[in-house]
Design an enzyme around this catalytic site. Structure first.
Site, short mmCIF file in Angstrom:
data_model
loop_
_atom_site.label_atom_id
_atom_site.label_comp_id
_atom_site.label_asym_id
_atom_site.label_seq_id
_atom_site.Cartn_x
_atom_site.Cartn_y
_atom_site.Cartn_z
N CYS A 109 -7.95 -28.40 -3.59
CA CYS A 109 -7.27 -29.58 -3.04
C CYS A 109 -8.26 -30.47 -2.21
CB CYS A 109 -5.94 -29.32 -2.41
SG CYS A 109 -4.83 -28.54 -3.61
N HIS A 240 -3.68 -34.90 2.21
CA HIS A 240 -3.52 -34.65 0.81
C HIS A 240 -2.04 -34.34 0.48
CE1 HIS A 240 -3.42 -31.65 -2.49
NE2 HIS A 240 -3.17 -30.87 -1.60
N ASN A 270 2.06 -32.51 -6.21
CA ASN A 270 0.51 -32.16 -5.71
C ASN A 270 -0.44 -32.22 -6.64
OD1 ASN A 270 -1.81 -30.92 -4.79
ND2 ASN A 270 -0.56 -28.95 -3.79
N1 ACO Z 1 13.81 -23.08 -5.96
C1 ACO Z 1 14.76 -22.21 -5.45
N2 ACO Z 1 14.39 -21.37 -4.54
C2 ACO Z 1 13.13 -20.77 -4.43
C3 ACO Z 1 11.99 -21.59 -5.06
C4 ACO Z 1 12.36 -22.71 -5.88
N3 ACO Z 1 11.85 -23.54 -6.61
N4 ACO Z 1 10.97 -21.11 -4.87
C5 ACO Z 1 11.00 -20.34 -4.03
N5 ACO Z 1 12.31 -20.00 -3.72
C6 ACO Z 1 13.01 -19.07 -2.88
C7 ACO Z 1 12.15 -17.81 -2.63
O1 ACO Z 1 12.45 -16.74 -3.49
C8 ACO Z 1 12.75 -17.47 -1.20
O2 ACO Z 1 13.97 -16.80 -1.39
P1 ACO Z 1 14.35 -15.46 -0.53
O3 ACO Z 1 14.40 -15.84 0.80
O4 ACO Z 1 15.44 -14.79 -1.10
O5 ACO Z 1 13.02 -14.37 -0.68
C9 ACO Z 1 13.05 -18.64 -0.49
O6 ACO Z 1 13.34 -19.73 -1.42
C10 ACO Z 1 12.06 -19.46 0.40
O7 ACO Z 1 10.88 -19.12 0.10
P2 ACO Z 1 9.53 -19.74 0.47
O8 ACO Z 1 8.23 -19.43 -0.14
O9 ACO Z 1 9.40 -18.91 2.27
O10 ACO Z 1 9.70 -21.00 1.18
P3 ACO Z 1 8.89 -22.26 1.75
O11 ACO Z 1 10.01 -22.72 2.75
O12 ACO Z 1 7.89 -21.80 2.47
O13 ACO Z 1 8.52 -23.43 0.79
C11 ACO Z 1 6.55 -24.07 -0.37
C12 ACO Z 1 7.79 -23.01 -0.37
C13 ACO Z 1 7.18 -25.26 -0.79
C14 ACO Z 1 5.57 -23.42 -1.59
C15 ACO Z 1 5.80 -24.09 0.98
O14 ACO Z 1 5.44 -22.95 1.49
C16 ACO Z 1 4.60 -24.94 0.77
O15 ACO Z 1 4.46 -26.12 0.92
N6 ACO Z 1 3.37 -24.29 1.10
C17 ACO Z 1 2.09 -24.90 1.23
C18 ACO Z 1 1.43 -25.35 0.22
C19 ACO Z 1 -0.06 -25.92 0.27
O16 ACO Z 1 0.02 -26.68 1.11
N7 ACO Z 1 -0.97 -25.65 -0.64
C20 ACO Z 1 -2.25 -25.97 -0.23
C21 ACO Z 1 -2.66 -27.10 -1.21
S1 ACO Z 1 -2.45 -26.54 -2.68
C22 ACO Z 1 -4.06 -26.10 -3.54
O17 ACO Z 1 -5.00 -26.20 -2.72
C23 ACO Z 1 -4.32 -26.00 -5.00
#
Ligand code: ACO
Length: 313
Positions: A109, A240, A270
């Protein structure tokens, strides 16, 4: 001598995939996706390859400028059409340019800012006066559409900038870096690994989240320091577009109000290396960023990689 962003262009495929469409594909909800990420819909390329999208963005960025005069083409992508030839060489053939230096940059990214840095360095040191820097991705091809934790996040598209050497300075400074020890938190294995095909995006989202905020804030502050600026000098932050909560946390720590922060991830998700050049193009075309103003670009991605750049448009 300075380097100026003369013009920009972007391209998004027509097909829209909404959160409600995703509700029918995996166990998720519009409410979960909107609250956790800010994303409402994303674009999916059904037929256009990464180089097709990159070419369209480049043609739009070039406008009336001649493709034949371009001396350097850098494409940032994690989803090239081929291992080789590079996406940049494919774009070169499609815009009917011959002889330009053409290659791809891989920094996930952060790829666009890495690409801009490389182009800026080549232009300043090697006498190259006209360059295209493009970020283009077809992430829908490397997303596991059965994995709800990743498939809701990404979209396809491309953005491009056309650079020329100039008396005015348009690229004021950079801060770039990487820390490969975090590689496994966000990765797509490929043929050089011992993994079986097919290769899909894997991410430990919540661990990435924490490092992403801290790293982008630190990088943004470093580039401001290097350029002798403070956040109040910045007209628009173009971060980003990965997650609205990440963007808000960065803006808050930099003390930037909402009206100084560009967000379009609600419509595109993204788009990895394409996200900043698409956002920059939209910011300029919509008048959110006006001639003479300063913008702060900041990105974070797989590697981990990070990068910031201050531009004067
Ligand atoms: N729908 C419903 N529930 C979901 C989903 C979904 N799509 N995805 C995950 N869950 C559940 C999980 O299973 C988990 O359930 P549990 O508590 O029973 O285990 C719960 O939701 C919480 O999951 P987390 O992964 O902890 O959720 P979080 O609040 O961290 O959000 C996200 C996830 C959106 C991916 C976030 O962590 C994020 O944006 N991370 C950074 C992404 C990023 O910046 N990447 C870098 C750039 S990308 C690149 O370089 C290619």
């Amino acid at each position: 001598m300075g380097i100026k962003i003369v013009s920009t262009g972007s391209y998004l495929p027509d097909k829209v995939l909404t959160n409600f469409d995703l509700e029918r594909m995996v166990d998720t909800s519009d409410e979960w996706i909107t609250t956790r990420t800010g994303i409402r819909e994303r674009r999916i390329s059904e037929v256009e390859t990464t180089s097709d999208m990159a070419t369209e963005a480049a043609v739009r960025a070039l406008g009336e400028s001649s493709p034949e005069e371009v001396e350097l083409i850098v494409v940032a992508t994690a989803t090239p059409d081929a291992f080789f030839p590079s996406t940049a060489c494919k774009v070169q053939a499609k815009i009917e340019n011959k002889g330009a230096i053409a290659f791809d940059v891989s920094a996930a990214c952060t790829g666009f800012i890495y690409g801009l840095y490389v182009a800026d360095s080549i232009m300043r040191s090697k006498g190259v006066s006209k360059a295209l820097v493009i970020g283009a991705e077809r992430f829908s091809k490397i997303v596991n559409w059965k994995d709800r934790s990743t498939c809701i996040l990404f979209g396809d598209g491309a953005g491009a900038v056309y650079l020329e050497t100039s008396d005015e300075e348009g690229i004021l400074g950079f801060d770039l870096g990487a820390d490969g020890s975090y590689g496994e938190l966000l990765a797509v294995p490929s043929v050089g690994s011992n993994e079986e095909f097919p290769y899909y995006v894997r991410m430990k989202g919540n661990e990435v989240f924490k490092v992403a905020v801290r790293t982008m804030v630190d990088s943004a502050l470093r580039v401001l320091e290097k350029t002798g600026l403070s956040p109040k000098d910045i007209s628009l932050l173009i971060p980003h577009q990965a997650n609205l909560r990440i963007i808000r946390a960065i803006a808050e720590r930099l003390g930037l109000p909402e009206e100084k922060v560009f967000v379009n991830l609600d419509r595109y998700g993204n788009t990895s290396a394409a996200s900043i050049p698409i956002a920059l193009d939209e910011a300029l075309r919509s008048g959110r960023l006006k001639k003479g103003e300063l913008a702060l670009l900041v990105a974070f991605g797989g590697g981990f990689t990070w990068g910031s750049c201050v531009i004067k448009v």
